[in-house]
Design an enzyme around this catalytic site. Structure first.
Site: not given
Ligand code: C5P
Length: 242
Positions: A14, A36, A63-69, A72, A118, A179, A192, A213
């Site tokens: 990240d 990732k 890690d795109l965390k797709l959330h749509d119809i 799509t 998280t 952690r 987190q 991290r």
């Protein structure tokens, strides 16, 4: 043995600095099982960053965390697969039709359903009208994803044990929120909230630990990696099959 245990680590790359991402990929890629690529990198640099990271890694987790119809999301799953992703996240909260459409579009890529992020603590869940037993909610959303054809679920290390009992292998349990110190003090100044140590996550039955991290921002990443390996081995289940 050590190579074996670190194959169960996904390092979260990240950053908004492309040179930094390249350096991390070159350093961590040969040492762990998965790298990732998150939203931050993908939105900035697009599918080419997946190809670039793939050159350094045994596997790439997009890690795109797709959330749509459903339609799509299915198209996005096909695109992520074409980009070379080996693992891809979708939000379980998208519901069974969305999850099933995603699973139908996933041919080679392994779909992981994100349950509750998280960083959400009890107060934040309450604000969202999601108060109550988060473990129960995580379990029912993960089972929904499993029925829809997802390969695994992403959950906090605190929720792994309950989920493992309900969803045995080969359903994958993937845990961010790792952690080295799990005290509230250790999480202060960190976004987190539902966190645990590497050994606790392993002992609870996690298949893949997502660590960002604590490795990438460590003053000495080599030492941090060695500590991670030690703590994972201490859990005593490093030889459990994935
Ligand atoms: O730096 P840190 O170890 O907190 O990184 C955790 C990584 O896992 C981040 O890339 C974050 O986007 C991701 N993640 C998460 N919680 C989820 C799913 C993914 O923290 N539920």
């Amino acid at each position: 043995m050590s190579e074996e245990v670190l194959s169960r680590v996904a390092v979260a790359l990240d950053t908004d600095d492309r040179a930094q991402l390249r350096d991390w990929a070159a350093y961590f890629g040969p040492r762990v099982g998965v790298l990732k690529v998150g939203l931050e990198a993908f939105v900035r640099w697009g599918p080419e960053v997946v190809a670039e990271v793939r050159e350094k890694a045994a596997a790439v987790f997009l890690d795109l965390k797709l959330h749509d119809i459903p339609n799509t999301v299915a198209g996005a799953v096909a695109g992520a697969q074409a980009a070379g992703a080996d693992y891809l996240t979708v939000h379980a909260g998208g519901g069974s039709a969305m999850l099933a459409a995603a699973a139908a579009a996933a041919d080679r890529v392994r779909l992981l359903a994100v349950t509750l992020l998280t960083h959400l603590d009890a107060a934040a869940l309450d604000e969202l009208d999601l108060a109550g037993d988060s473990r129960r909610r995580v379990r029912s959303w993960a089972m929904l994803a499993r029925r829809a054809g997802c390969a695994g679920a992403v959950c906090s290390p605190l929720e792994v044990a309950g989920l493992r009992a309900a969803a045995p292998p080969p359903f994958l349990l993937v845990t961010p929120g790792i952690r080295f110190g799990s005290s509230p003090e250790a999480a202060a100044g960190d976004d987190q909230r539902r966190v645990a140590t590497p050994s606790a996550a392993m002992a609870a039955g996690a298949d893949l630990l997502v660590v960002g991290r604590p490795l990438t921002r460590a003053a000495d990443p080599g030492r941090a990696l060695a500590r991670l390996e030690e703590e994972m081995l201490a859990a005593g289940n490093s030889l459990r099959g994935r």
